[in-house]
Design a protein around this motif. Sequence first.
Motif, short mmCIF file in Angstrom:
data_model
loop_
_atom_site.label_atom_id
_atom_site.label_comp_id
_atom_site.label_asym_id
_atom_site.label_seq_id
_atom_site.Cartn_x
_atom_site.Cartn_y
_atom_site.Cartn_z
N GLN A 239 13.07 10.77 20.24
CA GLN A 239 13.98 12.21 20.15
C GLN A 239 15.50 11.78 19.34
N LYS A 240 16.16 10.91 19.76
CA LYS A 240 17.31 10.43 19.16
C LYS A 240 17.11 10.27 17.63
N ALA A 241 16.07 9.48 17.26
CA ALA A 241 15.76 9.40 15.90
C ALA A 241 15.63 10.81 15.16
N LEU A 242 14.77 11.51 15.89
CA LEU A 242 14.65 12.65 15.08
C LEU A 242 15.91 13.76 14.99
N ASN A 243 16.68 13.38 15.97
CA ASN A 243 17.88 14.58 15.57
C ASN A 243 19.26 13.85 15.21
N SER A 244 18.86 12.76 14.46
CA SER A 244 19.82 12.07 13.84
C SER A 244 19.89 12.27 12.47
N PRO A 245 21.07 11.74 11.73
CA PRO A 245 21.03 12.00 10.20
C PRO A 245 19.65 11.36 9.57
N TRP A 246 19.18 10.18 9.87
CA TRP A 246 18.01 9.44 9.63
C TRP A 246 16.84 10.27 9.73
N GLY A 247 16.69 10.91 10.86
CA GLY A 247 15.50 11.88 11.31
C GLY A 247 15.52 13.00 10.21
N ARG A 248 16.90 13.64 10.02
CA ARG A 248 16.84 14.62 8.94
C ARG A 248 16.34 14.36 7.63
N MET A 249 16.71 12.92 7.37
CA MET A 249 16.60 12.47 5.98
C MET A 249 14.87 12.26 5.57
N MET A 250 14.22 11.58 6.80
CA MET A 250 12.99 11.47 6.73
C MET A 250 12.14 12.75 6.72
N ARG A 251 12.69 13.66 7.29
CA ARG A 251 11.79 14.96 7.12
C ARG A 251 12.14 15.66 5.76
N ALA A 252 13.26 15.54 5.16
CA ALA A 252 13.66 15.96 3.80
C ALA A 252 12.75 15.08 2.98
N ILE A 253 12.57 13.94 2.92
CA ILE A 253 11.63 12.89 2.31
C ILE A 253 10.01 13.67 2.47
N ALA B 284 0.92 -1.09 -0.11
CA ALA B 284 0.11 -0.01 0.05
C ALA B 284 0.79 1.21 0.02
N LEU B 285 2.06 1.14 0.38
CA LEU B 285 2.84 2.40 0.67
C LEU B 285 3.20 3.03 -0.87
N VAL C 108 12.93 6.40 -1.23
CA VAL C 108 12.04 6.86 -0.73
C VAL C 108 10.71 5.71 -0.30
N LYS C 109 10.68 4.90 -0.99
CA LYS C 109 9.80 3.76 -0.62
C LYS C 109 10.24 2.87 0.46
N ALA C 110 11.46 2.70 0.32
CA ALA C 110 12.23 1.71 1.55
C ALA C 110 12.05 2.51 2.99
N ARG C 111 12.45 3.75 2.83
CA ARG C 111 12.20 4.71 4.22
C ARG C 111 10.82 4.87 4.75
N HIS C 112 9.92 4.81 3.57
CA HIS C 112 8.50 5.11 4.27
C HIS C 112 8.13 3.74 4.84
N LEU C 113 8.54 2.70 4.30
CA LEU C 113 8.16 1.18 4.89
C LEU C 113 8.93 1.18 5.98
N GLN C 114 9.97 1.65 6.35
CA GLN C 114 10.54 1.68 7.45
C GLN C 114 9.96 2.39 8.78
N ILE C 115 9.67 3.51 8.40
CA ILE C 115 8.97 4.22 9.70
C ILE C 115 7.59 3.84 9.66
N PHE C 116 6.83 3.27 8.72
CA PHE C 116 5.74 2.77 8.78
C PHE C 116 5.59 1.59 9.76
N ILE C 117 6.66 0.95 9.81
CA ILE C 117 6.72 -0.27 10.56
C ILE C 117 6.96 0.30 12.10
N LEU C 118 7.95 1.09 12.08
CA LEU C 118 8.34 1.86 13.46
C LEU C 118 7.04 2.17 14.26
#
Length: 433
Positions: free
Chosen positions: A277-291, A183-184, A305-315
């Motif tokens: 909070q750790k995730a938000l302030n990490s390079p991963w968090g900045r990448m997610m907000r950029a996406i 579905a993503l 993009v689709k892989a990162r969306h799947l990752q955060i959807f699972i989390l």
Amino acid sequence: MNTSVRNTALFAFVGLLILGTGIVQGWNSALLILNMGLISAIMSLGVNLQWGFAGLFNVGVMGFVALGGLAAVLVSMPPVTEAWAAGGLRVIAGLLLGAATIAAAIYARSHMTGRTRSIALLAILIGGFFLFRAVFDGGVSAVEAINPASTGYLGGLGLPILFSWPVGGLLAAGAAWIIGKTALGLRSDYLAIATLGIAEIIIALLKNEDWLARGVKNVIGLPRPVPREIDLQRDAGFVERAASLGLDPVIASTLYTKIGYAILFSIVLIILLWLAQKALNSPWGRMMRAIRDNEVAAEAMGKNVKARHLQIFILGSAICGIAGAMMTTLDGQLTPGSYQPLRFTFLVWVMVIVGGSGNNFGAVLGGLLIWWLWVQVEPLGRGLMELVTSGMADGSSLKKSLLDSAAYMRLFTMGVILLVVLRFSPRGLIPER
């Protein structure tokens, strides 16, 4: 006003609301609101990860919460040995046959071409379906026939119920992986429809598959991570300590139990908030907000993009699953009929939007504040209507209509609060930095 001072004042205000509830209505009521508020804050945190970090519009929150509740039953309830002997192995064999059918169909689709693939797929799916039903249905009938008034299901593993909290997260994460893979790729509005539909399917399965968790007959008497009130009341040492504090043993036991739950839930919330909070302030968090802000630009920079969306959807879904297991633990029972996807998903989304989308502390604030309002608005609305109509004649149609309308104060108030916040603070009470 300084941002940190303002945020602290908002949390202090919610704390005062809960304290005021304890003073006016009793500490049992205040602690119950606090416990459900902590669980709501965890749900809100999970949705905030999906929406605030990545812009994913998930309307199937209650489906993942229900899977967390199922985990509490599968992990903590003792196995029903008679049901396993009657048809447990047939049920497991049927499920394995169903999974093998799906795997064989996927393999045939990937490794065959042309007309041969179509014929093979039809043969596998049709043959596998009838074979699955032949094995599975007989096992289910045998299991559900075992003392259906009190059991009629396979039971669980008989482990401490605290183990079910991470297991609930894993169950929800597994379902999110399956949903996300299909579905993503959809546009946000279609993703919302798909997640809502899948949540309805999950809840329908819980309601109708009695062999799994008794369906609408409910599973009651779940083990608890804190002492039961009746056990505390029978403990001479506890009764003596309660008397020394001037407390009735019955009231003291309920307060002790609810405080125990509040400590456990607070520990889980603090851990998840710290990780978020750790995730938000990490390079991963900045990448997610950029996406989230510009998928095309992020993809042009080489991000999947689709892989990162799947990752955060699972989390995010896993966090909702943990909250679902905690809620079932607090209730002491699994009641699939109480999971109402549209109603409570709307409530969780109000928590995220009012608290501040994209801000983890805002999500926690929204969970605590909105849950307090959800519980208190109806009795407060009833009191207000009784005050307004106190001078009207008994039997007046207007008086009756106004008193009856108090039952709808919850939804009315949620709508008003949402509109007011969107008008005067469109980014929420604690906006994203």
